[in-house]
Design a protein around this motif. Structure first.
Motif, PDB file in Angstrom:
ATOM      1  N   GLY A  13      26.459  26.092  21.726  1.00 13.39           N
ATOM      2  CA  GLY A  13      26.854  24.824  22.346  1.00 13.39           C
ATOM      3  C   GLY A  13      28.251  24.836  22.946  1.00 13.39           C
ATOM      4  N   LEU A  14      28.997  25.912  22.741  1.00 11.32           N
ATOM      5  CA  LEU A  14      30.356  25.965  23.310  1.00 11.32           C
ATOM      6  C   LEU A  14      30.312  26.436  24.771  1.00 11.32           C
ATOM      7  N   ARG A  15      31.215  25.876  25.568  1.00 11.66           N
ATOM      8  CA  ARG A  15      31.366  26.294  26.975  1.00 11.66           C
ATOM      9  C   ARG A  15      32.729  26.966  27.093  1.00 11.66           C
ATOM     10  N   VAL A  16      32.720  28.186  27.580  1.00 11.74           N
ATOM     11  CA  VAL A  16      33.947  28.997  27.580  1.00 11.74           C
ATOM     12  C   VAL A  16      34.215  29.531  28.991  1.00 11.74           C
ATOM     13  N   ALA A  17      35.459  29.432  29.423  1.00 20.33           N
ATOM     14  CA  ALA A  17      35.857  30.060  30.694  1.00 20.33           C
ATOM     15  C   ALA A  17      36.742  31.263  30.371  1.00 20.33           C
ATOM     16  N   VAL A  18      36.604  32.292  31.171  1.00 21.07           N
ATOM     17  CA  VAL A  18      37.412  33.501  31.019  1.00 21.07           C
ATOM     18  C   VAL A  18      38.174  33.730  32.319  1.00 21.07           C
ATOM     19  N   VAL A  44      27.207  32.026  21.959  1.00 20.51           N
ATOM     20  CA  VAL A  44      27.564  31.323  23.195  1.00 20.51           C
ATOM     21  C   VAL A  44      26.563  31.745  24.281  1.00 20.51           C
ATOM     22  N   ASP A  45      25.984  30.758  24.942  1.00 19.62           N
ATOM     23  CA  ASP A  45      24.981  31.017  25.970  1.00 19.62           C
ATOM     24  C   ASP A  45      25.648  31.598  27.228  1.00 19.62           C
ATOM     25  N   ASP A  46      25.034  32.599  27.834  1.00 20.30           N
ATOM     26  CA  ASP A  46      25.574  33.171  29.081  1.00 20.30           C
ATOM     27  C   ASP A  46      25.806  32.098  30.149  1.00 20.30           C
ATOM     28  N   ASP A  47      24.900  31.139  30.217  1.00 19.55           N
ATOM     29  CA  ASP A  47      25.021  30.075  31.234  1.00 19.55           C
ATOM     30  C   ASP A  47      26.216  29.163  30.978  1.00 19.55           C
ATOM     31  N   ALA A  48      26.776  29.238  29.774  1.00 17.87           N
ATOM     32  CA  ALA A  48      27.911  28.372  29.424  1.00 17.87           C
ATOM     33  C   ALA A  48      29.244  29.095  29.607  1.00 17.87           C
ATOM     34  N   VAL A  49      29.177  30.289  30.221  1.00 14.73           N
ATOM     35  CA  VAL A  49      30.395  31.093  30.409  1.00 14.73           C
ATOM     36  C   VAL A  49      30.726  31.184  31.903  1.00 14.73           C
ATOM     37  N   ASP A  74      35.303  24.270  26.546  1.00 15.48           N
ATOM     38  CA  ASP A  74      35.843  24.054  25.206  1.00 15.48           C
ATOM     39  C   ASP A  74      36.998  25.001  24.918  1.00 15.48           C
ATOM     40  N   ALA A  75      37.061  26.104  25.642  1.00 11.52           N
ATOM     41  CA  ALA A  75      38.166  27.056  25.474  1.00 11.52           C
ATOM     42  C   ALA A  75      38.273  27.911  26.730  1.00 11.52           C
ATOM     43  N   ILE A  76      39.480  28.379  26.978  1.00 17.00           N
ATOM     44  CA  ILE A  76      39.739  29.290  28.091  1.00 17.00           C
ATOM     45  C   ILE A  76      40.290  30.581  27.487  1.00 17.00           C
ATOM     46  N   VAL A  77      39.701  31.699  27.847  1.00 20.37           N
ATOM     47  CA  VAL A  77      40.175  33.005  27.361  1.00 20.37           C
ATOM     48  C   VAL A  77      40.891  33.716  28.513  1.00 20.37           C
ATOM     49  N   CYS A  78      42.142  34.101  28.292  1.00 18.36           N
ATOM     50  CA  CYS A  78      42.926  34.769  29.341  1.00 18.36           C
ATOM     51  C   CYS A  78      43.038  36.263  29.039  1.00 18.36           C
ATOM     52  N   LEU A  79      42.661  37.084  30.012  1.00 13.88           N
ATOM     53  CA  LEU A  79      42.657  38.533  29.810  1.00 13.88           C
ATOM     54  C   LEU A  79      43.439  39.234  30.918  1.00 13.88           C
ATOM     55  N   GLY A  80      44.268  40.177  30.544  1.00 14.44           N
ATOM     56  CA  GLY A  80      45.023  40.948  31.521  1.00 14.44           C
ATOM     57  C   GLY A  80      45.717  42.102  30.830  1.00 14.44           C
ATOM     58  N   ALA A  81      46.436  42.878  31.627  1.00 12.42           N
ATOM     59  CA  ALA A  81      47.183  44.011  31.073  1.00 12.42           C
ATOM     60  C   ALA A  81      48.468  44.181  31.881  1.00 12.42           C
ATOM     61  N   VAL A 147      38.926  28.320  17.337  1.00 15.93           N
ATOM     62  CA  VAL A 147      39.808  27.166  17.604  1.00 15.93           C
ATOM     63  C   VAL A 147      39.027  26.028  18.256  1.00 15.93           C
ATOM     64  N   ALA A 148      38.080  26.362  19.148  1.00 13.23           N
ATOM     65  CA  ALA A 148      37.257  25.303  19.756  1.00 13.23           C
ATOM     66  C   ALA A 148      36.465  24.584  18.671  1.00 13.23           C
ATOM     67  N   SER A 149      35.931  25.349  17.743  1.00 20.06           N
ATOM     68  CA  SER A 149      35.166  24.753  16.637  1.00 20.06           C
ATOM     69  C   SER A 149      36.068  23.884  15.760  1.00 20.06           C
ATOM     70  N   LEU A 150      37.265  24.363  15.497  1.00 26.88           N
ATOM     71  CA  LEU A 150      38.216  23.594  14.674  1.00 26.88           C
ATOM     72  C   LEU A 150      38.570  22.264  15.354  1.00 26.88           C
ATOM     73  N   LEU A 151      38.864  22.317  16.649  1.00 24.50           N
ATOM     74  CA  LEU A 151      39.233  21.091  17.370  1.00 24.50           C
ATOM     75  C   LEU A 151      38.076  20.108  17.387  1.00 24.50           C
ATOM     76  N   ARG A 152      36.861  20.619  17.550  1.00 21.67           N
ATOM     77  CA  ARG A 152      35.690  19.737  17.535  1.00 21.67           C
ATOM     78  C   ARG A 152      35.589  19.005  16.212  1.00 21.67           C
ATOM     79  N   GLN A 153      35.808  19.744  15.128  1.00 23.18           N
ATOM     80  CA  GLN A 153      35.693  19.121  13.800  1.00 23.18           C
ATOM     81  C   GLN A 153      36.803  18.111  13.566  1.00 23.18           C
ATOM     82  N   ILE A 154      38.011  18.448  14.011  1.00 17.82           N
ATOM     83  CA  ILE A 154      39.136  17.496  13.825  1.00 17.82           C
ATOM     84  C   ILE A 154      38.821  16.198  14.566  1.00 17.82           C
TER      85      ILE A 154
END
Ligand code: INI
Length: 157
Positions: A13-18, A44-49, A74-81, A147-154
């Motif tokens: 059920g989570l929607r995540v952006a990368v 996490v469903d592929d369609d939710a990414v 629900d969360a943004i993941v930042c990736l780089g080098a 963290v997305a799960s924690l925020l949802r519960q809070i």
């Protein structure tokens, strides 16, 4: 009596952006692969990414902030080098990128997860993208779910 709220690793059920930087793609591509695999492993469903490629780490905060502002993730993941040996700009790129990522999350109220490698050498970056020292993309994806799960519960409590 204490009341402890703990994030779970259930990504259903989570929607995540990368947001992933193309600079040093031979390192960031394995980070992305690790992150996507970890999201899938936790339901996490592929369609939710949503994946956004940006030119380099410097551009990550702006795009992360725009994604967070949509309210659709629900969360943004930042990736780089960012690799010190590769540029005299290391200090500027890494400092602004790290501060911008932190600010995007705090100001938008969405978890914006720091999965950007900042290393002294190419070898260290390779080690942290799936070779000897784990895969920071996987760690970042796991942190996003927790963290997305924690925020949802809070918010639900
Ligand atoms: N971007 C990175 O993601 N990693 C680097 O190591 C890097 N170096 O070495 O310069 C880098 N530079 C590009 C920068 O992020 C921007 O894309 C560019 O300056 C355009 O704004």
């Amino acid at each position: 009596m204490t009341h402890t709220i703990t994030g779970t690793m259930d990504g259903r059920g989570l929607r995540v952006a990368v947001v992933v930087a193309r600079f040093n793609e031979f390192v960031t591509r394995p980070l992305l692969d690790g992150a996507l695999d970890t999201l899938r492993m936790h339901g996490v469903d592929d369609d939710a990414v949503t994946i956004c490629w940006v030119p380099g780490a410097f551009e990550i905060p702006l795009v992360a902030r725009r994604l967070a502002d949509t309210g659709r993730h629900d969360a943004i993941v930042c990736l780089g080098a960012v690799i010190r040996g590769a540029t005299p700009h290391f200090d500027y790129v890494s400092a602004n990128m790290a501060a911008g990522i932190a600010r995007a999350g705090y100001e938008a109220g969405t978890p914006v997860i720091f999965g950007v490698l900042t290393t002294n050498t190419l070898e260290e970056a390779i080690d942290r993208s799936g070779a000897k020292a784990g895969n920071k993309g996987r760690d970042a994806a796991a942190a996003a779910i927790e963290v997305a799960s924690l925020l949802r519960q809070i918010t639900a409590d």
